[in-house]
Scaffold this motif. Sequence first.
Motif, PDB file in Angstrom:
ATOM      1  N   THR A  79       5.187  -1.156  -3.883  1.00  0.00           N
ATOM      2  CA  THR A  79       4.076  -1.396  -2.963  1.00  0.00           C
ATOM      3  C   THR A  79       2.764  -1.191  -3.708  1.00  0.00           C
ATOM      4  O   THR A  79       2.691  -0.404  -4.663  1.00  0.00           O
ATOM      5  N   LYS A  80       1.756  -1.920  -3.253  1.00  0.00           N
ATOM      6  CA  LYS A  80       0.465  -1.807  -3.917  1.00  0.00           C
ATOM      7  C   LYS A  80      -0.635  -2.252  -2.964  1.00  0.00           C
ATOM      8  O   LYS A  80      -0.482  -3.243  -2.255  1.00  0.00           O
ATOM      9  N   ARG A  81      -1.741  -1.524  -2.964  1.00  0.00           N
ATOM     10  CA  ARG A  81      -2.924  -1.963  -2.229  1.00  0.00           C
ATOM     11  C   ARG A  81      -3.725  -2.854  -3.159  1.00  0.00           C
ATOM     12  O   ARG A  81      -3.985  -2.489  -4.310  1.00  0.00           O
ATOM     13  N   LEU A  82      -4.083  -4.013  -2.670  1.00  0.00           N
ATOM     14  CA  LEU A  82      -4.816  -4.987  -3.483  1.00  0.00           C
ATOM     15  C   LEU A  82      -6.143  -5.332  -2.823  1.00  0.00           C
ATOM     16  O   LEU A  82      -6.199  -5.563  -1.613  1.00  0.00           O
ATOM     17  N   ASP A  83      -7.192  -5.401  -3.623  1.00  0.00           N
ATOM     18  CA  ASP A  83      -8.484  -5.909  -3.182  1.00  0.00           C
ATOM     19  C   ASP A  83      -8.635  -7.283  -3.804  1.00  0.00           C
ATOM     20  O   ASP A  83      -8.694  -7.410  -5.040  1.00  0.00           O
ATOM     21  N   LEU A  84      -8.660  -8.294  -2.973  1.00  0.00           N
ATOM     22  CA  LEU A  84      -8.672  -9.683  -3.439  1.00  0.00           C
ATOM     23  C   LEU A  84     -10.018 -10.334  -3.140  1.00  0.00           C
ATOM     24  O   LEU A  84     -10.615 -10.078  -2.086  1.00  0.00           O
ATOM     25  N   PRO A  85     -10.477 -11.202  -4.039  1.00  0.00           N
ATOM     26  CA  PRO A  85     -11.811 -11.796  -3.895  1.00  0.00           C
ATOM     27  C   PRO A  85     -11.856 -13.027  -2.994  1.00  0.00           C
ATOM     28  O   PRO A  85     -12.475 -14.045  -3.347  1.00  0.00           O
ATOM     29  N   THR A  86     -11.185 -12.975  -1.863  1.00  0.00           N
ATOM     30  CA  THR A  86     -11.257 -14.083  -0.919  1.00  0.00           C
ATOM     31  C   THR A  86     -11.162 -13.556   0.505  1.00  0.00           C
ATOM     32  O   THR A  86     -10.538 -12.530   0.745  1.00  0.00           O
ATOM     33  N   ARG A  87     -11.795 -14.284   1.409  1.00  0.00           N
ATOM     34  CA  ARG A  87     -11.685 -13.992   2.832  1.00  0.00           C
ATOM     35  C   ARG A  87     -10.863 -15.071   3.521  1.00  0.00           C
ATOM     36  O   ARG A  87     -10.616 -14.998   4.720  1.00  0.00           O
ATOM     37  N   GLU A  88     -10.433 -16.076   2.766  1.00  0.00           N
ATOM     38  CA  GLU A  88      -9.680 -17.210   3.309  1.00  0.00           C
ATOM     39  C   GLU A  88      -8.203 -16.846   3.417  1.00  0.00           C
ATOM     40  O   GLU A  88      -7.537 -16.625   2.411  1.00  0.00           O
ATOM     41  N   SER A  89      -7.688 -16.825   4.638  1.00  0.00           N
ATOM     42  CA  SER A  89      -6.294 -16.426   4.844  1.00  0.00           C
ATOM     43  C   SER A  89      -5.323 -17.382   4.160  1.00  0.00           C
ATOM     44  O   SER A  89      -4.250 -16.965   3.723  1.00  0.00           O
ATOM     45  N   ALA A  90      -5.683 -18.647   4.029  1.00  0.00           N
ATOM     46  CA  ALA A  90      -4.793 -19.613   3.384  1.00  0.00           C
ATOM     47  C   ALA A  90      -4.622 -19.333   1.888  1.00  0.00           C
ATOM     48  O   ALA A  90      -3.624 -19.739   1.292  1.00  0.00           O
ATOM     49  N   GLU A  91      -5.564 -18.640   1.287  1.00  0.00           N
ATOM     50  CA  GLU A  91      -5.492 -18.342  -0.149  1.00  0.00           C
ATOM     51  C   GLU A  91      -4.736 -17.050  -0.447  1.00  0.00           C
ATOM     52  O   GLU A  91      -4.316 -16.821  -1.578  1.00  0.00           O
ATOM     53  N   LEU A  92      -4.565 -16.208   0.554  1.00  0.00           N
ATOM     54  CA  LEU A  92      -3.984 -14.894   0.323  1.00  0.00           C
ATOM     55  C   LEU A  92      -2.544 -14.909  -0.203  1.00  0.00           C
ATOM     56  O   LEU A  92      -2.239 -14.161  -1.135  1.00  0.00           O
ATOM     57  N   PRO A  93      -1.629 -15.711   0.359  1.00  0.00           N
ATOM     58  CA  PRO A  93      -0.247 -15.617  -0.132  1.00  0.00           C
ATOM     59  C   PRO A  93      -0.117 -15.824  -1.642  1.00  0.00           C
ATOM     60  O   PRO A  93       0.567 -15.043  -2.320  1.00  0.00           O
ATOM     61  N   GLU A  94      -0.761 -16.834  -2.178  1.00  0.00           N
ATOM     62  CA  GLU A  94      -0.641 -17.094  -3.618  1.00  0.00           C
ATOM     63  C   GLU A  94      -1.369 -16.028  -4.432  1.00  0.00           C
ATOM     64  O   GLU A  94      -0.888 -15.612  -5.491  1.00  0.00           O
ATOM     65  N   MET A  95      -2.524 -15.565  -3.955  1.00  0.00           N
ATOM     66  CA  MET A  95      -3.252 -14.519  -4.680  1.00  0.00           C
ATOM     67  C   MET A  95      -2.442 -13.218  -4.712  1.00  0.00           C
ATOM     68  O   MET A  95      -2.403 -12.535  -5.738  1.00  0.00           O
ATOM     69  N   VAL A  96      -1.815 -12.889  -3.605  1.00  0.00           N
ATOM     70  CA  VAL A  96      -0.976 -11.687  -3.557  1.00  0.00           C
ATOM     71  C   VAL A  96       0.187 -11.829  -4.523  1.00  0.00           C
ATOM     72  O   VAL A  96       0.474 -10.917  -5.307  1.00  0.00           O
ATOM     73  N   ARG A  97       0.855 -12.973  -4.496  1.00  0.00           N
ATOM     74  CA  ARG A  97       1.995 -13.195  -5.392  1.00  0.00           C
ATOM     75  C   ARG A  97       1.573 -13.034  -6.852  1.00  0.00           C
ATOM     76  O   ARG A  97       2.223 -12.330  -7.622  1.00  0.00           O
ATOM     77  N   LEU A  98       0.489 -13.666  -7.241  1.00  0.00           N
ATOM     78  CA  LEU A  98       0.036 -13.586  -8.634  1.00  0.00           C
ATOM     79  C   LEU A  98      -0.334 -12.155  -9.016  1.00  0.00           C
ATOM     80  O   LEU A  98       0.031 -11.681 -10.096  1.00  0.00           O
ATOM     81  N   ALA A  99      -1.042 -11.454  -8.140  1.00  0.00           N
ATOM     82  CA  ALA A  99      -1.443 -10.077  -8.432  1.00  0.00           C
ATOM     83  C   ALA A  99      -0.231  -9.154  -8.536  1.00  0.00           C
ATOM     84  O   ALA A  99      -0.178  -8.291  -9.419  1.00  0.00           O
ATOM     85  N   MET A 100       0.731  -9.333  -7.664  1.00  0.00           N
ATOM     86  CA  MET A 100       1.918  -8.474  -7.692  1.00  0.00           C
ATOM     87  C   MET A 100       2.793  -8.768  -8.905  1.00  0.00           C
ATOM     88  O   MET A 100       3.360  -7.852  -9.507  1.00  0.00           O
ATOM     89  N   GLN A 101       2.932 -10.023  -9.269  1.00  0.00           N
ATOM     90  CA  GLN A 101       3.823 -10.386 -10.375  1.00  0.00           C
ATOM     91  C   GLN A 101       3.374  -9.791 -11.701  1.00  0.00           C
ATOM     92  O   GLN A 101       4.191  -9.544 -12.573  1.00  0.00           O
ATOM     93  N   ARG A 102       2.088  -9.539 -11.858  1.00  0.00           N
ATOM     94  CA  ARG A 102       1.577  -8.985 -13.127  1.00  0.00           C
ATOM     95  C   ARG A 102       2.137  -7.605 -13.422  1.00  0.00           C
ATOM     96  O   ARG A 102       2.348  -7.255 -14.577  1.00  0.00           O
ATOM     97  N   ASP A 103       2.349  -6.797 -12.387  1.00  0.00           N
ATOM     98  CA  ASP A 103       2.692  -5.385 -12.593  1.00  0.00           C
ATOM     99  C   ASP A 103       4.060  -4.974 -12.086  1.00  0.00           C
ATOM    100  O   ASP A 103       4.340  -3.785 -11.991  1.00  0.00           O
ATOM    101  N   LEU A 104       4.898  -5.924 -11.725  1.00  0.00           N
ATOM    102  CA  LEU A 104       6.185  -5.555 -11.129  1.00  0.00           C
ATOM    103  C   LEU A 104       7.157  -4.976 -12.149  1.00  0.00           C
ATOM    104  O   LEU A 104       7.333  -5.520 -13.236  1.00  0.00           O
ATOM    105  N   PRO A 105       7.853  -3.891 -11.753  1.00  0.00           N
ATOM    106  CA  PRO A 105       8.899  -3.344 -12.610  1.00  0.00           C
ATOM    107  C   PRO A 105      10.245  -4.038 -12.370  1.00  0.00           C
ATOM    108  O   PRO A 105      11.265  -3.602 -12.885  1.00  0.00           O
ATOM    109  N   ILE A 106      10.236  -5.095 -11.557  1.00  0.00           N
ATOM    110  CA  ILE A 106      11.445  -5.862 -11.253  1.00  0.00           C
ATOM    111  C   ILE A 106      11.216  -7.304 -11.684  1.00  0.00           C
ATOM    112  O   ILE A 106      10.100  -7.682 -12.039  1.00  0.00           O
TER     113      ILE A 106
END
Length: 157
Positions: A79-106
Motif C-alpha cells: 500500500t502507498k499514499r500517492l500525491d498525483l499531479p492531476t485532478r482529472e479522474s479519467a487520468e488517475l488509473p494509469e497514473m496510479v498504475r505507473l507510480a505503483m509499478q516503480r516501487d513494487l516488491p512484487i
Amino acid sequence: MSSRQKIAVQVSRTGVQVAAIRPGTFGGALAAAARRPWPAGVDPSDAVAVGQGVAAVLKELGLSGRGAVFALSRSLASTKRLDLPTRESAELPEMVRLAMQRDLPIDAATAEIDYALVETTETGSRVLAVAVPGPVVRFQQEVAKAAGLEVEAISLR
C-alpha cells in the motif's frame, strides 16, 4: 444498504473464517459466524479443496451461494499514499498504475492495482493505492468458484 445479507470469507493456511452480516438500521448485525481449521489432508494451496471447505462452512451456517467479500492479510499487499499531479479522474488509473509499478516488491506486470481517492487538492489528487500479486487474486477467485460464490470485493484486513 442492500437488503440482502453480506458474506465475508477469509482463508489462510490453517483454516477459514466466515461471517454473514444482516442489514440493519445502524449498519447491520452479525447473522452468523464460524472459524474452522482445515480437515486433515486438505492442502491449503489447492483452491478447489479450500473452496470445498468454505462451501462446507457455508452449508453448516445455512448460507447459500451468493456474492462475498474476501479478506486478505495486509502482508500480502503493498500500500502507498500517492500525491498525483492531476485532478482529472479519467487520468488517475494509469497514473496510479505507473507510480505503483516503480516501487513494487512484487511482479508489477501481473499485480492487481487499485486505489481510493482520498482528496482532491488545488494542484492534484491524493490517493491510497494498493497492489496485490495477481496469483493471490486468482487464487481467491478460484476458491470462490469452488465454494459456489462470486467475489464481490477483495479487502485487506
